[in-house]
Enzyme design. Structure first.
Site, mmCIF file in Angstrom:
data_model
loop_
_atom_site.group_PDB
_atom_site.id
_atom_site.type_symbol
_atom_site.label_atom_id
_atom_site.label_comp_id
_atom_site.label_asym_id
_atom_site.label_seq_id
_atom_site.Cartn_x
_atom_site.Cartn_y
_atom_site.Cartn_z
ATOM 1 N N HIS A 43 0.909 -1.127 0.002
ATOM 2 C CA HIS A 43 -0.289 0.047 0.109
ATOM 3 C C HIS A 43 0.727 1.303 0.103
ATOM 4 O O HIS A 43 1.644 1.575 1.186
ATOM 5 C CB HIS A 43 -1.020 -0.011 0.950
ATOM 6 C CG HIS A 43 -1.887 -1.111 1.171
ATOM 7 N ND1 HIS A 43 -3.424 -0.696 1.752
ATOM 8 C CD2 HIS A 43 -2.265 -1.980 0.095
ATOM 9 C CE1 HIS A 43 -3.703 -1.254 2.102
ATOM 10 N NE2 HIS A 43 -3.694 -2.214 0.857
ATOM 11 N N TYR A 98 -9.471 5.651 6.720
ATOM 12 C CA TYR A 98 -9.826 6.104 8.113
ATOM 13 C C TYR A 98 -10.791 7.181 8.780
ATOM 14 O O TYR A 98 -10.390 7.980 8.072
ATOM 15 C CB TYR A 98 -8.631 6.641 8.548
ATOM 16 C CG TYR A 98 -7.370 5.655 9.634
ATOM 17 C CD1 TYR A 98 -7.597 4.670 10.673
ATOM 18 C CD2 TYR A 98 -6.711 5.334 8.614
ATOM 19 C CE1 TYR A 98 -6.422 3.866 10.738
ATOM 20 C CE2 TYR A 98 -5.763 3.923 8.963
ATOM 21 C CZ TYR A 98 -5.376 3.400 9.947
ATOM 22 O OH TYR A 98 -5.128 2.436 10.359
ATOM 23 N N PRO A 127 -4.869 -0.257 18.802
ATOM 24 C CA PRO A 127 -4.837 -0.312 17.029
ATOM 25 C C PRO A 127 -4.817 0.387 15.670
ATOM 26 O O PRO A 127 -4.308 -0.173 14.808
ATOM 27 C CB PRO A 127 -5.329 -1.659 16.625
ATOM 28 C CG PRO A 127 -6.518 -1.161 17.776
ATOM 29 C CD PRO A 127 -6.299 -0.528 18.849
ATOM 30 N N LYS A 174 0.702 -0.312 15.006
ATOM 31 C CA LYS A 174 1.972 -0.310 15.521
ATOM 32 C C LYS A 174 2.558 -1.684 16.708
ATOM 33 O O LYS A 174 3.384 -2.196 17.094
ATOM 34 C CB LYS A 174 2.416 1.055 16.477
ATOM 35 C CG LYS A 174 2.228 2.128 15.668
ATOM 36 C CD LYS A 174 4.190 2.742 15.009
ATOM 37 C CE LYS A 174 3.633 3.876 14.190
ATOM 38 N NZ LYS A 174 3.949 2.623 12.523
ATOM 39 N N TYR A 212 3.843 6.800 10.201
ATOM 40 C CA TYR A 212 2.585 5.674 10.096
ATOM 41 C C TYR A 212 2.896 4.215 9.291
ATOM 42 O O TYR A 212 3.378 2.840 9.358
ATOM 43 C CB TYR A 212 2.029 6.136 8.812
ATOM 44 C CG TYR A 212 0.675 4.349 9.297
ATOM 45 C CD1 TYR A 212 -0.526 4.576 9.865
ATOM 46 C CD2 TYR A 212 0.484 3.855 7.864
ATOM 47 C CE1 TYR A 212 -1.660 3.799 9.496
ATOM 48 C CE2 TYR A 212 -0.180 2.882 7.620
ATOM 49 C CZ TYR A 212 -1.265 2.765 8.617
ATOM 50 O OH TYR A 212 -2.463 1.223 8.888
HETATM 51 C C1 LIG Z 1 -7.751 -8.096 19.699
HETATM 52 C C2 LIG Z 1 -6.147 -7.623 19.129
HETATM 53 C C3 LIG Z 1 -6.520 -6.571 17.936
HETATM 54 C C4 LIG Z 1 -4.768 -6.400 17.241
HETATM 55 N N1 LIG Z 1 -5.526 -5.443 16.164
HETATM 56 C C5 LIG Z 1 -4.458 -5.270 15.950
HETATM 57 C C6 LIG Z 1 -4.617 -4.408 14.502
HETATM 58 O O1 LIG Z 1 -4.963 -4.157 13.882
HETATM 59 N N2 LIG Z 1 -2.681 -3.747 14.571
HETATM 60 C C7 LIG Z 1 -1.471 -4.467 15.866
HETATM 61 O O2 LIG Z 1 -0.422 -3.292 14.237
HETATM 62 N N3 LIG Z 1 -1.380 -4.498 16.227
HETATM 63 C C8 LIG Z 1 -2.741 -5.054 16.861
HETATM 64 N N4 LIG Z 1 -2.987 -6.188 17.488
HETATM 65 C C9 LIG Z 1 -1.600 -6.067 18.726
HETATM 66 C C10 LIG Z 1 -0.700 -6.780 18.374
HETATM 67 O O3 LIG Z 1 -1.605 -8.367 17.393
HETATM 68 C C11 LIG Z 1 0.429 -7.549 18.857
HETATM 69 O O4 LIG Z 1 1.223 -6.151 19.275
HETATM 70 C C12 LIG Z 1 1.290 -9.225 18.249
HETATM 71 O O5 LIG Z 1 0.727 -10.602 18.826
HETATM 72 C C13 LIG Z 1 2.655 -9.234 19.737
HETATM 73 O O6 LIG Z 1 2.469 -10.146 19.300
HETATM 74 P P1 LIG Z 1 3.610 -10.633 21.055
HETATM 75 O O7 LIG Z 1 3.958 -11.948 20.393
HETATM 76 O O8 LIG Z 1 4.246 -9.727 21.593
HETATM 77 O O9 LIG Z 1 1.937 -11.159 22.326
HETATM 78 P P2 LIG Z 1 0.851 -12.009 21.759
HETATM 79 O O10 LIG Z 1 0.311 -12.061 19.935
HETATM 80 O O11 LIG Z 1 0.202 -11.892 22.864
HETATM 81 O O12 LIG Z 1 1.987 -13.187 22.194
HETATM 82 C C14 LIG Z 1 2.141 -13.684 23.111
HETATM 83 C C15 LIG Z 1 1.795 -15.383 23.084
HETATM 84 O O13 LIG Z 1 2.244 -15.404 24.629
HETATM 85 C C16 LIG Z 1 0.910 -16.474 25.417
HETATM 86 N N5 LIG Z 1 1.277 -16.484 26.924
HETATM 87 C C17 LIG Z 1 0.309 -15.453 27.262
HETATM 88 N N6 LIG Z 1 0.875 -16.287 28.897
HETATM 89 C C18 LIG Z 1 1.475 -17.330 28.608
HETATM 90 C C19 LIG Z 1 1.726 -17.542 30.218
HETATM 91 N N7 LIG Z 1 1.718 -17.336 31.513
HETATM 92 N N8 LIG Z 1 2.422 -18.800 29.357
HETATM 93 C C20 LIG Z 1 3.309 -19.261 27.965
HETATM 94 N N9 LIG Z 1 2.862 -18.831 27.103
HETATM 95 C C21 LIG Z 1 1.919 -17.872 27.479
HETATM 96 C C22 LIG Z 1 0.002 -16.249 24.181
HETATM 97 O O14 LIG Z 1 -1.148 -17.168 24.461
HETATM 98 C C23 LIG Z 1 -0.064 -16.273 23.323
HETATM 99 O O15 LIG Z 1 0.729 -17.003 21.892
HETATM 100 C C24 LIG Z 1 -4.149 -6.726 18.033
HETATM 101 C C25 LIG Z 1 -4.568 -7.306 19.446
HETATM 102 C C26 LIG Z 1 -5.364 -7.530 19.755
HETATM 103 C C27 LIG Z 1 -5.428 -8.458 21.489
#
Ligand SMILES: Cc1cc2nc3c(=O)[nH]c(=O)nc-3n(C[C@H](O)[C@H](O)[C@H](O)COP(=O)(O)OP(=O)(O)OC[C@H]3O[C@@H](n4cnc5c(N)ncnc54)[C@H](O)[C@@H]3O)c2cc1C
Length: 393
Positions: free
Chosen positions: A76, A204, A296, A300, A388
């Protein structure tokens, strides 16, 4: 699968942060084990982020993970802002020379899981009561249990990649950590549908009924959001009610041409700004959502997680291969400088596009003045575009 009793880096969480860190460490010859409390199917079933900054795309390419993304992702060159019944384009490519890639988090996770399977890396799913221990000492450990019994993993370092609700941040002594938080007084109701996107770029929309976002995952799958009450439950919203409300918040052309269909997924997400400082505690490091959350709006969250992992992988490789602690000593400061800039941008863009009932009529007038300025000033458009597409490292 054999359960190891020793590794160099124990990674808690198999979201994008944990899987990518495991991949980068493996490529550098560093042994690691991932412990995830959910099943792999559950992790893959979560519908989340969809916009990748160019820096994220570059890192995935460098890590040899970009082939499918380039085949199936959508490049995009800009986004559209909708207000006052009309749309205004912000031309990222023209303003910054950079683009973003629309490629769902689920697909990134899929590619990372495939890569881990291909090199035979250990990822233990459905690991319960995962607990980090002794990370203030030179001999940290992680314990957990599963259907086979209790397990104990000795390691050199622990990476807490376990998201906002994870155990890693919660294991740190309260007086060793500072947290900063703002919870927004609304949420996002999101619908995924197998319909073509209403427009080739994201829209947006700032509307007096509330914010709306037209996004997509592919040329046949759309992701739409509307600002809703934090107390709303997806079951309260029929598909028809969702589409009606979305149409009301779009410009007349988009409202007329949008193709609707049955929802494949529907969920309500709260909006929060959150940062934990520092991000290192002895031999335990936090990365991604475990350390910070952004609303969101600025797309980011996933990109920040990838940036943390890039810094953490570099630091751990330096520590384990070259016996230098310079990288791990600077890990927290390097990440937090980027994190706070992304927090600021996400807060600003959320404030500009959403309805805040408490700010009243003057709040709406001020938003409108800022939107007018943003789309008519080269300097303001450039500042928005730069943030962005992702600030340089
Ligand atoms: C509903 C939702 C919508 C989103 N939409 C957007 C968006 O549109 N744009 C954007 O940029 N970001 C968005 N985000 C944010 C983005 O998805 C996250 O920033 C991203 O997933 C971060 O990745 P992570 O691996 O740090 O955390 P996570 O993806 O949360 O992964 C963490 C992992 O750790 C595991 N875990 C948790 N606790 C434990 C434990 N005690 N023991 C073992 N494993 C554990 C979880 O099951 C999970 O698989 C959204 C987040 C959510 C919740």
């Amino acid at each position: 699968m054999n359960v190891p009793s020793r590794t160099q880096v124990a990674i808690i969480g198999a979201g994008p942060s944990g899987l990518l860190l495991g991949h980068l460490l493996h490529r550098a010859g560093i042994d690691n084990v991932i412990l995830e409390r959910r099943s792999a199917e559950y992790v893959l079933g979560r519908v989340r982020a969809g916009v990748l900054e160019q820096t994220t795309v570059d890192l995935l390419d460098e890590a040899g993970l970009g082939a499918r993304m380039h085949r199936e992702g959508l490049l995009h060159d800009g986004v559209e802002l909708s207000f006052g019944g009309a749309r205004h384009r912000i031309d990222f490519l023209g303003l910054t020379g950079k683009r973003v890639m629309v490629y769902g988090q689920t697909e990134v996770t899929h590619d990372l899981m495939d890569a881990r399977r291909a090199f035979g890396g250990t990822a233990l799913y459905e690991a319960l009561d995962v607990t980090p221990h002794a990370f203030d000492s030179g001999a940290p450990r992680v314990t957990w249990r599963d259907a086979q019994g209790d397990h104990d993993l000795a390691c050199d370092y622990i990476a807490g990649c376990d998201g906002y609700h994870g155990v890693s941040r919660a294991s740190v002594a309260a007086d060793a950590i500072a947290t900063y938080e703002r919870v927004y007084p609304f949420g996002w109701l999101g619908v995924l549908s197998d319909t073509p996107p209403v427009s080739p770029e994201l829209i947006y929309s700032n509307h007096e009924r509330g914010f709306a976002l037209c996004s997509m995952r592919s040329s046949t799958r759309s992701r739409y959001y509307i600002q809703c009450s934090v107390d709303d439950h997806p079951a309260q919203w029929s598909d028809a009610a969702f589409w009606d409300e979305l149409r009301r918040r779009l410009d007349p052309h988009a409202a007329e041409t949008i193709e609707t269909g049955p929802s494949v997924e529907k969920s309500v997400a709260p909006l929060r700004s959150f940062v934990a400082e520092p991000m290192r505690f002895g031999r335990l490091f936090l990365a991604g959502d475990a350390a910070h959350i952004v609303p969101p709006t600025g797309a980011k969250g996933l990109n920040l997680a990838v940036a943390d992992v890039r810094y953490l992988a570099e630091a751990l490789i330096e520590a384990l291969r070259e016996r230098s602690e310079a990288g791990i000593d600077h890990y927290s400061d390097r990440c937090l400088r980027r994190v706070w800039k992304a927090e600021r941008f996400s807060w600003w863009f959320t404030s500009l596009t959403h309805k805040f009932p408490e700010t009243g009529a003057i709040g709406r007038k001020l938003q409108r003045a800022e939107l007018d300025y943003l789309v008519s000033s080269h300097a303001a458009s450039t500042a928005m575009a730069e943030n962005y597409v992702g600030l340089p490292f």
